[in-house]
Motif scaffolding. Structure first.
Motif, PDB file in Angstrom:
ATOM      1  N   VAL A 276      80.329   9.680  21.412  1.00 46.58           N
ATOM      2  CA  VAL A 276      80.709   9.259  20.067  1.00 46.58           C
ATOM      3  C   VAL A 276      82.109   8.646  20.028  1.00 46.58           C
ATOM      4  O   VAL A 276      82.295   7.523  19.572  1.00 46.58           O
ATOM      5  CB  VAL A 276      80.629  10.447  19.078  1.00 46.58           C
ATOM      6  CG1 VAL A 276      81.043  10.024  17.668  1.00 46.58           C
ATOM      7  CG2 VAL A 276      79.221  11.041  19.077  1.00 46.58           C
ATOM      8  N   ASN A 277      83.109   9.389  20.466  1.00 50.94           N
ATOM      9  CA  ASN A 277      84.492   8.911  20.336  1.00 50.94           C
ATOM     10  C   ASN A 277      85.320   9.111  21.614  1.00 50.94           C
ATOM     11  O   ASN A 277      86.379   9.741  21.578  1.00 50.94           O
ATOM     12  CB  ASN A 277      85.186   9.609  19.145  1.00 50.94           C
ATOM     13  CG  ASN A 277      85.273  11.123  19.340  1.00 50.94           C
ATOM     14  OD1 ASN A 277      84.496  11.694  20.110  1.00 50.94           O
ATOM     15  ND2 ASN A 277      86.212  11.762  18.658  1.00 50.94           N
TER      16      ASN A 277
ATOM     17  N   VAL B 105      76.627  15.114  15.313  1.00 52.57           N
ATOM     18  CA  VAL B 105      77.352  13.831  15.338  1.00 52.57           C
ATOM     19  C   VAL B 105      76.799  12.870  16.395  1.00 52.57           C
ATOM     20  O   VAL B 105      76.903  11.654  16.229  1.00 52.57           O
ATOM     21  CB  VAL B 105      78.887  14.005  15.517  1.00 52.57           C
ATOM     22  CG1 VAL B 105      79.478  14.753  14.333  1.00 52.57           C
ATOM     23  CG2 VAL B 105      79.239  14.668  16.828  1.00 52.57           C
TER      24      VAL B 105
ATOM     25  N   HIS C   6      76.177   9.387  14.769  1.00 54.75           N
ATOM     26  CA  HIS C   6      76.873   8.234  15.355  1.00 54.75           C
ATOM     27  C   HIS C   6      75.903   7.085  15.632  1.00 54.75           C
ATOM     28  O   HIS C   6      76.220   5.911  15.384  1.00 54.75           O
ATOM     29  CB  HIS C   6      77.553   8.675  16.648  1.00 54.75           C
ATOM     30  CG  HIS C   6      78.144   7.551  17.436  1.00 54.75           C
ATOM     31  ND1 HIS C   6      79.221   6.820  16.994  1.00 54.75           N
ATOM     32  CD2 HIS C   6      77.796   7.020  18.636  1.00 54.75           C
ATOM     33  CE1 HIS C   6      79.520   5.891  17.894  1.00 54.75           C
ATOM     34  NE2 HIS C   6      78.670   5.995  18.893  1.00 54.75           N
TER      35      HIS C   6
ATOM     36  N   ARG D  60      75.287   5.048  12.435  1.00 52.81           N
ATOM     37  CA  ARG D  60      76.384   4.697  11.527  1.00 52.81           C
ATOM     38  C   ARG D  60      76.348   3.259  11.053  1.00 52.81           C
ATOM     39  O   ARG D  60      76.890   2.956   9.981  1.00 52.81           O
ATOM     40  CB  ARG D  60      77.748   5.075  12.099  1.00 52.81           C
ATOM     41  CG  ARG D  60      78.137   4.437  13.357  1.00 52.81           C
ATOM     42  CD  ARG D  60      79.158   5.266  14.099  1.00 52.81           C
ATOM     43  NE  ARG D  60      80.361   5.545  13.318  1.00 52.81           N
ATOM     44  CZ  ARG D  60      81.356   6.322  13.758  1.00 52.81           C
ATOM     45  NH1 ARG D  60      81.296   6.889  14.942  1.00 52.81           N
ATOM     46  NH2 ARG D  60      82.410   6.512  13.031  1.00 52.81           N
TER      47      ARG D  60
ATOM     48  N   SER E  11      82.822  17.021  11.742  1.00 48.69           N
ATOM     49  CA  SER E  11      82.029  15.784  11.721  1.00 48.69           C
ATOM     50  C   SER E  11      82.874  14.625  11.207  1.00 48.69           C
ATOM     51  O   SER E  11      82.839  13.520  11.754  1.00 48.69           O
ATOM     52  CB  SER E  11      80.799  15.953  10.824  1.00 48.69           C
ATOM     53  OG  SER E  11      79.953  16.950  11.334  1.00 48.69           O
TER      54      SER E  11
ATOM     55  N   LEU F 202      83.694  11.473  13.663  1.00 47.56           N
ATOM     56  CA  LEU F 202      83.128  10.186  13.247  1.00 47.56           C
ATOM     57  C   LEU F 202      84.191   9.281  12.629  1.00 47.56           C
ATOM     58  O   LEU F 202      83.915   8.128  12.319  1.00 47.56           O
ATOM     59  CB  LEU F 202      81.993  10.409  12.237  1.00 47.56           C
ATOM     60  CG  LEU F 202      80.745  11.104  12.785  1.00 47.56           C
ATOM     61  CD1 LEU F 202      79.825  11.540  11.642  1.00 47.56           C
ATOM     62  CD2 LEU F 202      79.990  10.197  13.753  1.00 47.56           C
TER      63      LEU F 202
END
Lengths: 346, 346
Positions: free
Chosen positions: A113-114, A136, A140, A143, A223, A227
């Motif tokens: 995700v990140n 998530v 993700h 999104r 979350s 996100l």
């Protein structure tokens, strides 16, 4: 740097710590040393890594000297005590507790995700809460449709409370339906106890003043941070069920525009870390017993809301000790190695 | 009429049938005769009522001669076969199956919610689905706030699938965590089976073309019919958990206007059939093991949605074999007796 790494695991004898050892082994993590640490109470035990017997040492102030990555999974209090010491020893701490997750200068990372958030770390990186991670990973992937609201009810395994909870559930079941209560559920520090066997407990972790549990607020706050969507609306209910491994989540997501099941399915099929299990006509949907041992997040029961064309419902299941904890932590360690982000000045 | 009533139970040896006998006894139902009926396979068994041993007879075309009220709980096919015969014998049928629930001229009744619908019956009265009954008891209490949308995820006990499912879960648990699957779950007619022990199954009953299960659509359609609110939006997810008795429901309701937790709590505290179990600071919230044997519907975890002032979340638990089936059926029978609605022309 990309040379083999010296890793320490703090909390090595716990349910998550043992999984961390397994995952490092299964993924052939480029180790040059593995140091197993625990409280003095658990020290002296022997655990195996790649056929080798390793003795668990009692954690001390200088335990992290010469360590590159320290994987912490020994609870928030232990993290608060030892993470600063590990950082002072120039180790990077990947902390599975809630101690640092919401601290602004601590990246809270799910690698699918990140991963970019890792580049900003200053000694400590937080591994998110188990029920948040699997949520998530799926959100993700969706999104681009514009996430607006998530209504989520969880079905959480007892292993999320550690090995003692696994043992307590089995003991209750052995005494059969007559067993009235253990002294552990809904949580070790509760003023009253209830049976977990043949039961469903709508309490995970302590209650906060707003009537939500800490576990529920983690779903909201973590979350949003992961996100990077601080206004995402999450309506959470966290519930413990008599399952040993695998958290399930019944989720309804409302998007910024009308969406079809087909576009959701295409996005999820392409998403890293997500496995579709969604052929109900063949009896295929995700359930805890099918996810044991996997680092993937499984999604099924994907369907349009009956009355709101902007909403979709689905069911998410992942191994809470793996993707929800040990596997995600090792993935973070792998990202650090791959990007040569270890040993930065901090 | 108000004289003692002649009652027959079809499906007397099943999980719900046995509870019907218990409830009639516990509530001192004004019986003059109790006839226990079942399939030829189960006939000959002996069951007790008020200290008396009663033999179960095989159901036949003329089994309902001289019966005032026939409580049916032997599945939809048996209901379709025998309900017309019972009506022809001038018995009133209270049918616990799904066979007649959505038929326009059949009242679908929860006595705390829509007892007035009983006055329009024409021989057959339908007892709603277990998960619907406990939901509408609570929704009814809140209708003055303007019900708009209900997002519900269930945690349903295996007893909802009958005595064979209870036995199957216990057998699985006896073989421990290694037990891979029974041949019963998620449903006896499924093409594939999965273990129920230590598991969570997001399928109750068969799938329909829209991607929802029959159980989920019952929550939508039956709630609308009972509440007489044909446009109520319900977003359902029905899930089976390894619990023997007691269905739980995680519910978020959105109202027509902003509501406070206090006004919801006041309405629920006054509502017939509802018990509040909502003092989290004392460890009090509803769970299946606390509702066993009660005809009440328990509600707790009442809290405002964090971001939507028109929405409230709560957790509902009731004994699925009692309020969800046998108890509600006997309550219907009591209403008929009390209002002298038996033996009407039809």
């Amino acid at each position: 740097m990309n040379h083999p790494v010296r890793v320490a695991i703090l909390g090595a004898t716990g349910a998550v710590g043992r999984k961390m050892i397994e995952v490092l082994e299964q993924r052939n993590f480029p180790l040059s040393e593995l140091r197993l640490l625990a409280s003095p109470r658990s020290a002296g035990q022997t655990l195996s890594y790649a056929g080798e017997k390793l003795q668990v040492e009692a954690v001390q102030e200088d335990s992290f000297e010469g360590v590159d990555i320290a994987l912490f999974s020994a609870g928030a209090n232990t993290s608060k005590q030892y993470a600063p010491l590990a950082v002072r020893s120039h180790a990077v701490v990947v902390d599975n507790s809630s101690a640092y997750r919401m601290q602004e200068d601590v990246p809270l990372v799910v690698p699918e995700v990140n991963p970019h958030a890792l580049s900003r770390y200053k000694g400590i990186i937080a591994n998110p809460n188990c029920s948040t991670i699997q949520l998530v990973v799926v959100l993700h992937a969706l999104r681009s449709l514009g996430l607006e609201e998530v209504v989520i009810s969880t079905y959480q395994a007892v292993s999320g409370m550690g090995q003692t909870a696994i043992d307590a559930l089995h003991r209750e079941l052995e005494s059969g339906f007559a067993a009235k209560e253990s002294t552990l559920f809904p949580m070790a520090s509760a003023p009253f106890y209830v049976p977990m066997a043949f039961n469903v407990l709508p309490q995970c972790d302590v209650f906060l003043e707003n009537g939500y549990t800490k576990e529920e607020m983690k779903l909201v706050q973590e979350s949003r941070k992961i996100l990077e969507q601080p206004t995402l609306r999450v309506a959470p209910t966290a519930v413990r069920v008599p399952v040993v491994y695998g958290h399930s989540e019944s989720v309804r997501v409302t998007f910024a525009r009308p969406v079809s099941v087909e576009e959701v399915r295409v996005l999820l099929a392409q998403a890293e870390g997500v496995s579709l299990a969604d052929r109900p006509e063949e009896g295929i949907w995700p359930h805890p017993r099918m996810v044991e041992g996997s680092g993937q997040t499984f999604v099924g029961r994907i369907r349009s809301d009956l009355f709101d064309e902007r909403s979709v419902q689905f069911f998410i299941v992942a191994d809470n000790l793996l993707k929800g904890a040990a596997y995600n932590a090792v993935q973070i360690a792998e990202e650090l190695v791959k990007n040569d982000w270890l040993g930065k000045e901090h």
